[in-house]
Design an enzyme around this catalytic site. Sequence first.
Site, mmCIF file in Angstrom:
data_model
loop_
_atom_site.group_PDB
_atom_site.id
_atom_site.type_symbol
_atom_site.label_atom_id
_atom_site.label_comp_id
_atom_site.label_asym_id
_atom_site.label_seq_id
_atom_site.Cartn_x
_atom_site.Cartn_y
_atom_site.Cartn_z
ATOM 1 N N ALA A 14 0.688 -1.252 0.291
ATOM 2 C CA ALA A 14 -0.250 -0.045 -0.271
ATOM 3 C C ALA A 14 0.671 1.091 0.012
ATOM 4 C CB ALA A 14 -1.310 -0.232 1.217
ATOM 5 N N LYS A 16 3.639 2.057 2.496
ATOM 6 C CA LYS A 16 3.473 2.379 3.834
ATOM 7 C C LYS A 16 5.263 3.282 4.500
ATOM 8 C CE LYS A 16 2.353 -2.345 6.262
ATOM 9 N NZ LYS A 16 1.724 -2.747 3.696
ATOM 10 N N THR A 18 6.708 4.440 2.752
ATOM 11 C CA THR A 18 7.182 5.572 1.775
ATOM 12 C C THR A 18 6.650 6.300 2.367
ATOM 13 O OG1 THR A 18 7.295 4.345 -0.380
ATOM 14 C CG2 THR A 18 6.619 5.922 -0.838
ATOM 15 N N TYR A 46 5.990 -18.296 2.032
ATOM 16 C CA TYR A 46 5.157 -18.336 1.089
ATOM 17 C C TYR A 46 5.131 -19.176 -0.249
ATOM 18 C CZ TYR A 46 4.396 -13.405 1.454
ATOM 19 O OH TYR A 46 4.021 -11.923 2.107
ATOM 20 N N ASP A 80 8.891 14.910 20.689
ATOM 21 C CA ASP A 80 10.051 14.093 19.698
ATOM 22 C C ASP A 80 8.480 13.369 18.939
ATOM 23 O OD1 ASP A 80 12.336 14.401 20.467
ATOM 24 O OD2 ASP A 80 12.594 12.612 21.382
ATOM 25 N N GLU A 146 7.307 -12.032 -2.682
ATOM 26 C CA GLU A 146 6.660 -11.396 -2.536
ATOM 27 C C GLU A 146 5.497 -11.800 -4.163
ATOM 28 O OE1 GLU A 146 6.734 -7.303 0.364
ATOM 29 O OE2 GLU A 146 6.303 -7.885 -1.932
#
Length: 212
Positions: A14, A16, A18, A46, A80, A146
């Site tokens: 999706a 995430k 990045t 997998y 922070d 994947e």
Amino acid sequence: MNYRFITIEGNIGAGKTTLANMLARHYHAKLILEEFADNPFLPKFYEKPRQYAFPLELFFMAERYKQLKDMLQTQDLFSDVVISDYLFIKSLLFARINLAEDEYNLYQKLFEIINPQLVQPDLLIFLNAPVSRLQQNIRKRNRSYEQQIEDEYLLKVQQMYTQYLKQHAVRTLMIDTTQIDFLANPGHFTLILQALEKEYAPGIHYLEANGQ
């Protein structure tokens, strides 16, 4: 921006990590990224999901817990900003999909022991994308293990997240990545930054391309 701990979630592929990197750079924030590459059971899972699901999920839960515990203990959450590309509850959600009933019951007991020890995020950013877009992103990033992920599995993950968000009053900013391309369109990334300046009540809030 009043949110000190932001978590980004979404299905496989999706975006995430990045978005987490982009937000961390902008806010000069501490970045917590899932170290999935260190899981020795992932390629095996997998290939033979039934055989390796339980050790896979145990390893992920242990690593996520250790990473979040170590990182958040060293941060001053009052001053922070911390950005993470995963929510700890994903351990339980993926276990629900991948484990047999008896394995899941044991896993859930372990999860319920350690989950209360972790700080929960102030805001969840959820990246929503159709399976076709997820598969494009998966092919583009070209992780060998994947490439055989089936649409059916991605749909199960999507349904599990949707069910979780509906059942729990998590303060969530929902972003449709078919409408908002934060990587390619600087204006869309600005929309996200502007959205993070707003205060949200618990529940799901949708960010549209027009900023509404």
